[in-house]
Design an enzyme around this catalytic site. Structure first.
Site, PDB file in Angstrom:
ATOM      1  CB  CYS A  48      -0.742  -0.141   1.221  1.00 24.16           C
ATOM      2  SG  CYS A  48      -1.644   1.316   1.672  1.00 24.16           S
ATOM      3  CG  HIS A  49       1.335   5.618  -1.850  1.00 20.39           C
ATOM      4  ND1 HIS A  49       1.858   6.828  -1.362  1.00 20.39           N
ATOM      5  CD2 HIS A  49       1.762   5.752  -3.119  1.00 20.39           C
ATOM      6  CE1 HIS A  49       2.701   7.411  -2.201  1.00 20.39           C
ATOM      7  NE2 HIS A  49       2.566   6.717  -3.432  1.00 20.39           N
ATOM      8  CB  THR A  50       0.642   3.841   4.512  1.00 26.95           C
ATOM      9  OG1 THR A  50      -0.925   4.414   3.890  1.00 26.95           O
ATOM     10  CG2 THR A  50       0.762   4.314   5.552  1.00 26.95           C
ATOM     11  CG  HIS A  70      -0.459  -1.100   6.238  1.00 29.92           C
ATOM     12  ND1 HIS A  70       0.462  -1.082   5.731  1.00 29.92           N
ATOM     13  CD2 HIS A  70      -1.617  -0.816   5.800  1.00 29.92           C
ATOM     14  CE1 HIS A  70      -0.040   0.022   4.595  1.00 29.92           C
ATOM     15  NE2 HIS A  70      -1.217  -0.108   4.912  1.00 29.92           N
ATOM     16  CD  GLU A  71      -4.009  -3.121   1.048  1.00 26.76           C
ATOM     17  OE1 GLU A  71      -4.396  -2.055   1.201  1.00 26.76           O
ATOM     18  OE2 GLU A  71      -3.650  -3.380  -0.272  1.00 26.76           O
ATOM     19  CB  CYS A 100     -10.511  -1.633  22.443  1.00 30.14           C
ATOM     20  SG  CYS A 100     -11.668  -0.366  23.187  1.00 30.14           S
ATOM     21  CB  CYS A 103     -12.399   3.389  23.786  1.00 33.70           C
ATOM     22  SG  CYS A 103     -12.583   3.417  22.213  1.00 33.70           S
ATOM     23  CB  CYS A 106     -14.997   0.782  20.436  1.00 32.65           C
ATOM     24  SG  CYS A 106     -13.516   0.541  19.665  1.00 32.65           S
ATOM     25  CB  CYS A 114     -10.197   2.109  18.557  1.00 37.28           C
ATOM     26  SG  CYS A 114      -9.895   1.306  20.070  1.00 37.28           S
ATOM     27  NE  ARG A 118      -8.387   7.599  17.349  1.00 33.26           N
ATOM     28  CZ  ARG A 118      -8.775   8.938  17.849  1.00 33.26           C
ATOM     29  NH1 ARG A 118      -8.185   9.976  17.556  1.00 33.26           N
ATOM     30  NH2 ARG A 118     -10.000   8.860  18.692  1.00 33.26           N
ATOM     31  CB  CYS A 178      -4.917  -1.043   4.061  1.00 31.52           C
ATOM     32  SG  CYS A 178      -4.512   0.728   4.102  1.00 31.52           S
ATOM     33  NE  ARG A 373      -3.613  -1.996  -2.377  1.00 27.27           N
ATOM     34  CZ  ARG A 373      -3.340  -0.756  -2.291  1.00 27.27           C
ATOM     35  NH1 ARG A 373      -2.751  -0.183  -3.139  1.00 27.27           N
ATOM     36  NH2 ARG A 373      -3.597   0.002  -1.307  1.00 27.27           N
TER      37      ARG A 373
END
Length: 380
Positions: A48-50, A70-71, A100, A103, A106, A114, A118, A178, A373
């Site tokens: 992913c670009h992140t 992360h994806e 979670c 909170c 949530c 969250c 987060r 993501c 992708r």
């Protein structure tokens, strides 16, 4: 329990030792999950670009060595103390943000941000004890976004895992953890276009195409794609985009071009670039009285944009969204079912596939702006 539960697992991981340099395939040791953590075997991951942004170390305190990614999609190997809703063998999507379920965010029907889980781009350790679960020769390797999926095994907080239908093909649904969900949800959950309405999409990268896919699913009759790269236009037709605008082709603001094309403006717009000019255009191109603009793209944290208050007083609405307003654990399973029920099409997002050993090729493709992708098969 699995035969490896409670043991350190040695495995392959693509480690980033310094900014912008190719990832190096290393043997890492992955510690067992601690309280409220889960260790998973990653089957497929995508870039992913992140990942690219933080690998290039643009605009934030760089943290290296680090395991990015992360994806992804994987299978639970073992669970730590206190985890009751997941067990060995469950199919899961790890997510960069969590839920979670305790909170105020949530418990609110309106938020997915969250307090506990987060997104945190600066943290390179686990929440439980402030330590990493990855090491090489005893030296810790930093985590990324609490997921670090460029490793055959990883440890994730249980609140950042969505348990999904075990029949769903992991090499496709992995992209839902993501960018695709972010764009899809921005349209379906936040913009909420009505059947037959007009939608403008700013930026036709993966997130923008997912926003267009959301507009297609919602039954929009006109989906206008805006991008500075005309090479993206042909591909975007597969996602329901019916008309295209390259702002470079016009000598007046693109919002005026859109207003003229649509008799006063579009019903909805979704901004997926993070550029300030595009954000202003996305807001000012919606129709007065009912138009809604949704901002998805992430700008520089100090960025500011200006528009005339009369644009709001004339009953235009501007909204922001984070991860498409999806609560990861509660909502992602139903997005997977949208794919299983053939409502959502995922195959068209997947333009390349590489083996884990060839992961740097995925970075090269993204740097060249090729494809949407790229799926990385962890077992090749």
């Amino acid at each position: 329990m699995s035969s490896t539960a409670g043991l350190v697992i040695p495995c392959k991981a693509a480690v980033s030792w310094e900014a912008g340099k190719p990832l190096v395939m290393e043997q890492v040791e992955v510690a067992p999950p601690q309280t409220m953590e889960v260790r998973i075997k990653i089957k497929y991951t995508s870039l992913c670009h992140t990942d690219l942004y933080f690998w290039e170390a643009k605009g934030q305190a760089p943290l290296f060595p680090r395991i990015f990614g992360h994806e992804a999609a994987g299978i639970v190997e073992s669970v730590g103390e206190g985890v009751s809703d997941l067990q060995t063998g469950d199919h899961v999507l790890p997510v960069f943000t969590g839920e979670c379920k305790e909170c105020a965010h949530c418990k609110s029907e309106e938020s997915n941000m969250c307090d506990l889980l987060r997104i945190n781009t600066d943290r390179g350790v686990m929440l439980t004890d402030g330590k990493s679960r990855f090491s090489i020769d005893g030296k810790p390797i930093n985590h990324f976004l609490g997921t670090s999926t460029f490793s055959e095994y990883t440890v994730v907080h249980s609140g950042c895992l969505a348990k999904i239908n075990p029949l769903a093909p992991l090499d496709r649904v992995c992209i839902l953890s993501c960018g695709i969900s972010t764009g899809l949800g921005a349209t379906l959950n936040v913009a909420k276009p009505k059947k037959g309405s007009s939608v403008a999409i700013f930026g036709l990268g993966a997130v923008g195409l997912a926003a267009a896919e959301g507009a297609r699913i919602a039954g929009a009759s006109r989906i206008i794609g805006i991008d500075l790269n005309p090479n993206r236009f042909e591909e975007a037709k597969k996602f329901g985009v019916t008309e295209f605008i390259n702002p470079k082709d016009h000598d007046r603001p693109v919002q005026q071009v859109i207003a003229d094309m649509t008799d006063g403006g579009v019903d909805r717009s979704v901004e997926c670039t993070g550029h300030i000019e595009a954000m202003v255009s996305a807001f000012e191109c919606v129709h007065d009285g009912w138009g809604v603009a949704v901002l998805v793209g992430v700008p520089n944290k100090d960025a500011v944009f200006m528009t005339k208050p009369i644009n709001l007083l004339n009953e235009r609405t501007i909204k922001g969204t984070f991860f498409g307003n999806y609560k990861p654990r509660t909502d992602l399973p139903s997005v997977v079912e949208m794919y299983m029920n053939k409502k959502l099409e995922l195959e068209k997002f997947i333009t390349h596939r590489v083996s884990f050993s060839d992961i740097n090729r995925a970075f090269e493709l993204m740097l060249r702006g090729e494809g949407v992708r790229c799926i990385i098969n962890m077992e090749e």
